[in-house]
Design a protein around this motif. Structure first.
Motif, mmCIF file in Angstrom:
data_model
loop_
_atom_site.group_PDB
_atom_site.id
_atom_site.type_symbol
_atom_site.label_atom_id
_atom_site.label_comp_id
_atom_site.label_asym_id
_atom_site.label_seq_id
_atom_site.Cartn_x
_atom_site.Cartn_y
_atom_site.Cartn_z
ATOM 1 N N THR A 198 38.967 103.093 2.820
ATOM 2 C CA THR A 198 39.662 103.388 1.570
ATOM 3 C C THR A 198 39.221 104.758 1.054
ATOM 4 O O THR A 198 38.138 105.245 1.386
ATOM 5 N N SER A 199 40.051 105.367 0.222
ATOM 6 C CA SER A 199 39.710 106.688 -0.313
ATOM 7 C C SER A 199 38.972 106.604 -1.642
ATOM 8 O O SER A 199 38.338 107.566 -2.057
ATOM 9 N N ASN A 200 39.052 105.469 -2.306
ATOM 10 C CA ASN A 200 38.484 105.376 -3.658
ATOM 11 C C ASN A 200 37.236 104.517 -3.698
ATOM 12 O O ASN A 200 37.060 103.574 -2.920
ATOM 13 N N ASN A 201 36.346 104.867 -4.635
ATOM 14 C CA ASN A 201 35.153 104.084 -4.922
ATOM 15 C C ASN A 201 35.463 103.080 -6.031
ATOM 16 O O ASN A 201 36.349 103.295 -6.860
ATOM 17 N N TYR A 202 34.709 101.991 -6.034
ATOM 18 C CA TYR A 202 34.817 101.032 -7.134
ATOM 19 C C TYR A 202 33.510 100.262 -7.224
ATOM 20 O O TYR A 202 33.107 99.603 -6.267
ATOM 21 N N ASN A 203 32.824 100.388 -8.346
ATOM 22 C CA ASN A 203 31.557 99.694 -8.560
ATOM 23 C C ASN A 203 31.815 98.417 -9.351
ATOM 24 O O ASN A 203 32.567 98.428 -10.327
ATOM 25 N N PHE A 204 31.191 97.328 -8.935
ATOM 26 C CA PHE A 204 31.376 96.063 -9.646
ATOM 27 C C PHE A 204 30.184 95.150 -9.415
ATOM 28 O O PHE A 204 29.364 95.366 -8.524
ATOM 29 N N ILE A 205 30.087 94.129 -10.255
ATOM 30 C CA ILE A 205 29.067 93.092 -10.122
ATOM 31 C C ILE A 205 29.757 91.814 -9.680
ATOM 32 O O ILE A 205 30.817 91.457 -10.205
ATOM 33 N N GLY A 206 29.159 91.105 -8.728
ATOM 34 C CA GLY A 206 29.798 89.941 -8.131
ATOM 35 C C GLY A 206 30.138 88.825 -9.097
ATOM 36 O O GLY A 206 31.101 88.086 -8.888
ATOM 37 N N ASN A 207 29.347 88.658 -10.151
ATOM 38 C CA ASN A 207 29.605 87.642 -11.177
ATOM 39 C C ASN A 207 29.816 86.242 -10.600
ATOM 40 O O ASN A 207 30.618 85.455 -11.083
ATOM 41 N N LEU A 236 40.866 102.186 -20.212
ATOM 42 C CA LEU A 236 40.265 103.025 -19.185
ATOM 43 C C LEU A 236 38.825 102.592 -18.947
ATOM 44 O O LEU A 236 38.054 102.383 -19.890
ATOM 45 N N ASP A 237 38.490 102.459 -17.671
ATOM 46 C CA ASP A 237 37.190 101.929 -17.257
ATOM 47 C C ASP A 237 36.206 103.089 -17.107
ATOM 48 O O ASP A 237 35.883 103.522 -16.002
ATOM 49 N N LYS A 238 35.739 103.591 -18.241
ATOM 50 C CA LYS A 238 34.808 104.735 -18.223
ATOM 51 C C LYS A 238 33.393 104.273 -18.573
ATOM 52 O O LYS A 238 33.205 103.424 -19.435
ATOM 53 N N GLY A 239 32.432 104.890 -17.890
ATOM 54 C CA GLY A 239 31.031 104.598 -18.188
ATOM 55 C C GLY A 239 30.559 103.247 -17.694
ATOM 56 O O GLY A 239 29.466 102.811 -18.039
ATOM 57 N N THR A 240 31.362 102.569 -16.883
ATOM 58 C CA THR A 240 30.990 101.255 -16.372
ATOM 59 C C THR A 240 30.260 101.400 -15.045
ATOM 60 O O THR A 240 30.802 101.934 -14.080
ATOM 61 N N LEU A 241 29.038 100.938 -14.991
ATOM 62 C CA LEU A 241 28.239 100.892 -13.761
ATOM 63 C C LEU A 241 28.139 102.229 -13.036
ATOM 64 O O LEU A 241 28.348 102.304 -11.819
ATOM 65 N N PRO A 242 27.814 103.328 -13.726
ATOM 66 C CA PRO A 242 27.597 104.587 -12.989
ATOM 67 C C PRO A 242 26.342 104.482 -12.138
ATOM 68 O O PRO A 242 25.399 103.761 -12.469
ATOM 69 N N VAL A 243 26.312 105.203 -11.034
ATOM 70 C CA VAL A 243 25.168 105.149 -10.125
ATOM 71 C C VAL A 243 24.169 106.246 -10.481
ATOM 72 O O VAL A 243 24.489 107.217 -11.178
ATOM 73 N N GLY A 244 22.946 106.115 -9.962
ATOM 74 C CA GLY A 244 21.931 107.135 -10.180
ATOM 75 C C GLY A 244 20.878 106.706 -11.183
ATOM 76 O O GLY A 244 20.890 105.581 -11.703
#
Length: 446
Positions: free
Chosen positions: A163-172, A327-335
Motif C-alpha cells: 500500500t502507499s499510505n500509512n495508518y497507525n492504530f491500536i488493536g482495541n 480529520l484524524d490529526k495528532g492521533t498516534l504520531p510516531v517518535g
C-alpha cells in the motif's frame, strides 16, 4: 496458452485423500474418501477462509467397529487431510479443520454425515485479539497480523500487495479478520495516479495462501483462461474455437446496477463533509466516478453511463450519499515526545483522498455479474482474471457480444465433485461495460 479443458473434465475426477484425525488420539485417523457422496470446495474474494463441505456415508464399522462420529469421536476441530485432482491432473492438496458436524440420516447400520471444513486461521481467529499498537503501512500491518506468532501465525504463503499510505492504530481487542477487513477499506494501492482516484483492497484466502489485493491491481492481471459459450457441444475439444481454453456448459448474466441501491451506496457520486477540530476548518468535496474514470484500471470500456437528466448542476450539488468525518490529526504520531509534538498536525488518515474513493470502487466492481459452469478446473482461483465471450443476441449474426464479453474477476468459485461428475462454477464480476482486448478471431461459430 493453457491446456484446453474439454467436456471430459466434467466426468468423475479423483479424490485421493480425505483423512480425519482424532482430537483425542493423534495417531488415530480414518479415511472417508471411499464413502464420499459429494465434495464441494469454495473460494471467494469476500470470504476470509477457504471452505469445503463433504457428505459421506458413515458405515457402522468405519473405525473400531463404530461409526466415524462415535469411533474417533468426531466433535469438531479435527484435522482433515484433503487431496483431490481434476481430469487434467490439477491437484489441490489441503489441510482443513472441521467446523461443523451435521448427521443427515441415521439408522442402525449406517448414517449419512455432512462436515463443514475451514482453514486453521478461521478457527484461530476466534481465540486471538489484537491488543497492541500498529505503526506504518497498512500492508505491513496485514503481514504482521497474519504471520506473527502472537496473532494468527500462519505458515501459508502470503501474497500482500504494498500500500502507499500509512495508518497507525491500536488493536482495541479486535479479532484479526475483523481488523484486516477494516484496514482494507482504508488502503490505497501503490500505483500511479492512485491517490485521490481509487482505494480499497480485498483480503481473502485461496488454496495458494492468503491474498491482500487492490481492485485495480486485480484488474491489471493477465487473464488466466479464455472461455467461450455457445449452443454447440465441445465434442471433447474438437469444437472449441482456436484460442479459447474451455467452453462453458452454462452461462447467465446479470446487470447489477440497481440504480436506487447504487445511489444509496454512493457508487457514482458522493459528498464528504470534513471538519478539523483544531482550527474549525470545514470543507465539502464531491468525488465523482466519471471524473476519475481515466485514472482507474477498468475491465471494460467505460463505467455505466447514467441519464444526464438527473444530474444536479452547481458546486457540491451532484451527490447521492454523504459521509461526515473529523480529520484524524495528532492521533498516534510516531517518535519521541518532541517528534510527536512536531507531527501533531499531520493527518493519520486522509479521508479526502481515500474514504469515498473506496466506497465508489467497491460498488463499481459489482456492476456486472456473470455466472458460468465449466468442466472441473482446479487451476482457477478467486481473484483470477478470465476472458469470456458469448454470441451477440441478434438475428443472423456470428459476432461475439461487444457489451458483455471481455475480462472479469472471479469473485466466487465452487468445485463440485461427486461419483458421477465434476464441475467448477464461477461467479464473475467487473466494474465497467463494453468488451476490450481482442482474441484470435472476432467471430465464433454458433
Amino acid at each position: 496458452m493453457a491446456n484446453q479443458i474439454t467436456s471430459k473434465g466434467a466426468e468423475p475426477s479423483f479424490i485421493d485423500k480425505i483423512d480425519i484425525v482424532s482430537n483425542k488420539n493423534q495417531s488415530k485417523n480414518v479415511s472417508v474418501a471411499g464413502g464420499t457422496i459429494r465434495l464441494m470446495y469454495y473460494e471467494s474474494i469476500l470470504q476470509d477462509s477457504i471452505k469445503a463441505t463433504i457428505t459421506f456415508a458413515d458405515t457402522g464399522n468405519s473405525i473400531d467397529n463404530k461409526t466415524v462420529i462415535e469411533g474417533l469421536p468426531m466433535v469438531g476441530q479435527e484435522k482433515v487431510f484433503l487431496k483431490f485432482r481434476d481430469n487434467n491432473e490439477q491437484t489441490l492438496d489441503l489441510v482443513l479443520y472441521i467446523n461443523k458436524v451435521t448427521p443427515l440420516a441415521d439408522d442402525t447400520t449406517k448414517s449419512m454425515v455432512q462436515i463443514d471444513l475451514a482453514s486453521k486461521e478461521f478457527i484461530m481467529n476466534e481465540k486471538v485479539r489484537l491488543n497492541t499498537r500498529f505503526d506504518g503501512k497498512i500492508s505491513d500491518h496485514i503481514k504482521k497480523i497474519l504471520t506473527d506468532q502472537n496473532y494468527l501465525g500462519t505458515e501459508k504463503n502470503v501474497d500482500i500487495e504494498e500500500t502507499s499510505n500509512n495508518y497507525n492504530f491500536i488493536g482495541n481487542n479486535k479479532k484479526p479478520y475483523y481488523a484486516m477487513n477494516w484496514l482494507s477499506k482504508r488502503a490505497v494501492p501503490n500505483l500511479p495516479d492512485a491517490k485521490g482516484n481509487t482505494a480499497g483492497y480485498f483480503f481473502f484466502e485461496t488454496s495458494e495462501g492468503f491474498k491482500f489485493k487492490s481492485i485495480d491491481s486485480m484488474l491489471s492481471q493477465e487473464k488466466k483462461k479464455s472461455i467461450i459459450y455457445n449452443q454447440t457441444p465441445d465434442s471433447r475439444g474438437t469444437n472449441i474455437p482456436a484460442g479459447y481454453d474451455v467452453k462453458a456448459l452454462d452461462y447467465s448474466k446479470d446487470n447489477r446496477v440497481d440504480v436506487q441501491e447504487k445511489l444509496k451506496m454512493g457508487a457514482f457520486s458522493t459528498r464528504t463533509v470534513l471538519f478539523d477540530p483544531f482550527n474549525c476548518y470545514y470543507e465539502v468535496i464531491t468525488p465523482n466516478a466519471k471524473e476519475k474514470e481515466k485514472s482507474l484500471k477498468l475491465a471494460g470500456k467505460e463505467l455505466c453511463v447514467l441519464n444526464p437528466e438527473f444530474n444536479k448542476e452547481g458546486p457540491n450539488k451532484e451527490f447521492s450519499r454523504t459521509t461526515y468525518m473529523l480529520l484524524d490529526k495528532g492521533t498516534l504520531p510516531v517518535g519521541d515526545s518532541k517528534q510527536q509534538i512536531e507531527k501533531s498536525t499531520e493527518e493519520n488518515f486522509d479521508p479526502k483522498n481515500i474514504l469515498n474513493q473506496a466506497i465508489m470502487r467497491y460498488n463499481q466492481l459489482y456492476s456486472i455479474k456473470t455466472t458460468i459452469t465449466i468442466p472441473g478446473d482446479f487451476s482457477l482461483h478467486a481473484g483470477d482474471v478470465v476472458f469470456i465471450d458469448a454470441p451477440e443476441l441478434a438475428p443472423e449474426t456470428k459476432e461475439v457480444s461487444k457489451e458483455n464479453g471481455g475480462l472479469y474477476i472471479i469473485a466466487d468459485l465452487c468445485h463440485y465433485i461427486s461419483p458421477k461428475e465434476t464441475y467448477t462454477k464461477l461467479n464473475l464480476v467487473r466494474d465497467s461495460f463494453g468488451r476490450i482486448g481482442n482474441h484470435t478471431s472476432g467471430k465464433i461459430p454458433l
